[in-house]
Write an enzyme that holds these catalytic residues in place. Sequence first.
Site, PDB file in Angstrom:
ATOM      1  N   MET A   1      31.565  64.148  42.276  1.00 44.26           N
ATOM      2  CA  MET A   1      32.214  64.343  40.928  1.00 44.26           C
ATOM      3  C   MET A   1      31.505  65.825  40.963  1.00 44.26           C
ATOM      4  SD  MET A   1      32.929  62.352  38.665  1.00 44.26           S
ATOM      5  CE  MET A   1      32.294  63.486  36.812  1.00 44.26           C
TER       6      MET A   1
ATOM      7  N   SER B   1      42.326  63.243  33.197  1.00 46.19           N
ATOM      8  CA  SER B   1      41.229  62.173  33.157  1.00 46.19           C
ATOM      9  C   SER B   1      41.927  62.066  30.579  1.00 46.19           C
ATOM     10  CB  SER B   1      40.145  62.887  32.846  1.00 46.19           C
ATOM     11  OG  SER B   1      39.231  62.927  31.601  1.00 46.19           O
TER      12      SER B   1
ATOM     13  N   HIS C   1      36.403  55.243  35.686  1.00 45.49           N
ATOM     14  CA  HIS C   1      35.490  55.437  35.984  1.00 45.49           C
ATOM     15  C   HIS C   1      33.970  55.800  34.969  1.00 45.49           C
ATOM     16  CE1 HIS C   1      33.061  59.809  35.809  1.00 45.49           C
ATOM     17  NE2 HIS C   1      32.392  59.028  36.591  1.00 45.49           N
TER      18      HIS C   1
ATOM     19  N   GLY D   1      40.996  66.597  33.207  1.00 46.40           N
ATOM     20  CA  GLY D   1      41.113  66.846  31.369  1.00 46.40           C
ATOM     21  C   GLY D   1      41.801  67.476  30.653  1.00 46.40           C
ATOM     22  N   SER D   2      40.746  69.148  30.475  1.00 46.37           N
ATOM     23  CA  SER D   2      40.784  69.711  29.471  1.00 46.37           C
ATOM     24  C   SER D   2      41.978  70.403  29.981  1.00 46.37           C
ATOM     25  CB  SER D   2      39.312  70.671  29.201  1.00 46.37           C
ATOM     26  OG  SER D   2      39.141  71.331  30.156  1.00 46.37           O
TER      27      SER D   2
ATOM     28  N   GLY E   1      29.277  63.467  31.757  1.00 48.65           N
ATOM     29  CA  GLY E   1      29.375  62.718  30.798  1.00 48.65           C
ATOM     30  C   GLY E   1      30.338  64.232  29.310  1.00 48.65           C
ATOM     31  N   PHE E   2      30.128  64.529  29.886  1.00 48.27           N
ATOM     32  CA  PHE E   2      31.743  65.515  29.258  1.00 48.27           C
ATOM     33  C   PHE E   2      32.538  66.397  30.139  1.00 48.27           C
ATOM     34  CE2 PHE E   2      26.965  65.215  27.056  1.00 48.27           C
ATOM     35  CZ  PHE E   2      27.205  64.828  26.268  1.00 48.27           C
ATOM     36  N   GLY E   3      33.424  66.310  29.265  1.00 46.87           N
ATOM     37  CA  GLY E   3      35.079  66.843  29.552  1.00 46.87           C
ATOM     38  C   GLY E   3      34.973  68.577  29.398  1.00 46.87           C
ATOM     39  N   GLY E   4      35.689  69.597  29.878  1.00 44.09           N
ATOM     40  CA  GLY E   4      35.144  71.055  29.934  1.00 44.09           C
ATOM     41  C   GLY E   4      34.568  71.796  29.955  1.00 44.09           C
TER      42      GLY E   4
ATOM     43  N   ASP F   1      36.232  65.503  40.517  1.00 50.21           N
ATOM     44  CA  ASP F   1      36.082  65.182  38.831  1.00 50.21           C
ATOM     45  C   ASP F   1      35.303  66.049  38.211  1.00 50.21           C
ATOM     46  OD1 ASP F   1      36.736  63.755  36.290  1.00 50.21           O
ATOM     47  OD2 ASP F   1      35.690  62.619  36.765  1.00 50.21           O
ATOM     48  N   GLY F   2      36.045  67.381  37.706  1.00 52.77           N
ATOM     49  CA  GLY F   2      35.048  68.263  36.920  1.00 52.77           C
ATOM     50  C   GLY F   2      35.508  69.679  36.598  1.00 52.77           C
ATOM     51  N   GLY F   3      36.211  70.006  35.718  1.00 56.93           N
ATOM     52  CA  GLY F   3      36.077  71.064  36.140  1.00 56.93           C
ATOM     53  C   GLY F   3      37.502  72.210  36.737  1.00 56.93           C
TER      54      GLY F   3
ATOM     55  N   HIS G   1      43.427  58.790  34.376  1.00 53.36           N
ATOM     56  CA  HIS G   1      41.855  58.581  34.446  1.00 53.36           C
ATOM     57  C   HIS G   1      41.404  58.168  33.520  1.00 53.36           C
ATOM     58  CE1 HIS G   1      38.178  59.892  36.816  1.00 53.36           C
ATOM     59  NE2 HIS G   1      37.720  60.320  36.035  1.00 53.36           N
TER      60      HIS G   1
ATOM     61  N   MET H   1      31.635  55.563  29.143  1.00 55.10           N
ATOM     62  CA  MET H   1      30.895  56.244  28.890  1.00 55.10           C
ATOM     63  C   MET H   1      29.934  55.115  28.102  1.00 55.10           C
ATOM     64  SD  MET H   1      31.103  59.652  28.559  1.00 55.10           S
ATOM     65  CE  MET H   1      32.678  61.077  29.458  1.00 55.10           C
TER      66      MET H   1
ATOM     67  N   MET I   1      30.653  54.632  33.455  1.00 54.35           N
ATOM     68  CA  MET I   1      29.422  55.647  33.355  1.00 54.35           C
ATOM     69  C   MET I   1      28.789  54.785  32.660  1.00 54.35           C
ATOM     70  SD  MET I   1      31.651  59.494  32.457  1.00 54.35           S
ATOM     71  CE  MET I   1      33.004  59.130  33.039  1.00 54.35           C
TER      72      MET I   1
ATOM     73  N   ASP J   1      37.811  57.498  31.090  1.00 49.87           N
ATOM     74  CA  ASP J   1      36.216  57.544  31.559  1.00 49.87           C
ATOM     75  C   ASP J   1      35.579  56.378  29.922  1.00 49.87           C
ATOM     76  OD1 ASP J   1      35.619  60.563  33.207  1.00 49.87           O
ATOM     77  OD2 ASP J   1      37.354  61.090  31.617  1.00 49.87           O
TER      78      ASP J   1
HETATM   79  C1  DX5 Z   1      33.481  63.754  33.106  1.00 49.60           C
HETATM   80  C2  DX5 Z   1      34.678  62.966  32.863  1.00 49.60           C
HETATM   81  C3  DX5 Z   1      35.407  63.941  33.714  1.00 49.60           C
HETATM   82  C4  DX5 Z   1      36.300  64.260  32.653  1.00 49.60           C
HETATM   83  C5  DX5 Z   1      36.606  65.549  33.088  1.00 49.60           C
HETATM   84  O1  DX5 Z   1      32.583  62.909  32.675  1.00 49.60           O
HETATM   85  O2  DX5 Z   1      34.062  62.382  34.240  1.00 49.60           O
HETATM   86  O3  DX5 Z   1      36.887  63.040  33.918  1.00 49.60           O
HETATM   87  O4  DX5 Z   1      37.255  64.351  31.833  1.00 49.60           O
HETATM   88  O5  DX5 Z   1      37.111  67.043  32.034  1.00 49.60           O
HETATM   89  P1  DX5 Z   1      37.418  68.321  32.820  1.00 49.60           P
HETATM   90  O6  DX5 Z   1      38.283  67.498  33.703  1.00 49.60           O
HETATM   91  O7  DX5 Z   1      38.156  69.256  31.171  1.00 49.60           O
HETATM   92  O8  DX5 Z   1      36.276  69.082  32.909  1.00 49.60           O
HETATM   93 ZN    ZN Z   2      36.146  61.029  34.827  1.00 49.29          ZN
END
Ligand code: DX5
Ligand code: ZN
Length: 221
Positions: A136, A7, A65, A196-197, A141-144, A174-176, A32, A36, A67, A34
């Site tokens: 999800m 991501s 993706h 992502g992170s 909404g946010f990474g990390g 997707d997520g964590g 990927h 928003m 959002m 994102d």
């Molecule tokens: C969150 C995004 C994800 C995000 C995941 O809303 O849809 O794609 O980048 O980030 P990590 O992998 O850090 O949870």
């Molecule tokens: Zn995503």
Amino acid sequence: MTKVAPSLLSADFSKLGSEVERIERAGADWAHLDVMDGMFVPNITIGPSVIGSIRNVTKMPFDVHLMIEDPSRYVDAFAKAGADMLTIHTEASGDTGAALMKIRDLGLKAGITLNPPAPATDLDGYLDMVDLVLIMTVQAGFGGQSFQESGLKKIAYVREYAEAHNPKLEISVDGGINRETGKRCVDAGATVLAAGSSLFRLGDMASEIALWKSFGPDAGV
Ligand code: DX5
Ligand code: ZN
């Protein structure tokens, strides 16, 4: 083999083009992206013009993706920008089924997704209209953020549908996602890991991606 979709939300946006090249060199299957809108989620990220400009630096499929509220308004714009897959949320406003049909009519792959509080049964009625289901494992909404376990059962629910009706259905998560949660998702039936992170913080993304790709029914780890 499991697909890996880094991501770009965790990329350095001051050099987005070279970040795209970096994930491609590291063996990413898809990018990927994102999107928003500050309405469906509080955050605002990128839109069609940024996606169009990075389209020139890679042939990697763009897994977009969305959002955003009422996503059908922007399907044409993202198709023109070079998206290969467009994934929309069941929770977004507008006619979800019509938006999915519009995506496919333009020759793109259509995806459906839902946030952790929504039950897997919210996907019923859309599963025969999509090429991709994105589970999800954090609130969009946010990474990390930290991985939420509730996604594992949803993956299994979609896997069961896919085996009975559509073996080509991609099941992404997707997520964590990191090597431990990613492996658990693949064991539950996921075919794609978006992250992502956990990838962008690594100096050597390539060996991590290679490890994740090796996840599968028979893989050890
Ligand atoms: C969150 C995004 C994800 C995000 C995941 O809303 O849809 O794609 O980048 O980030 P990590 O992998 O850090 O949870
Ligand atoms: Zn995503």
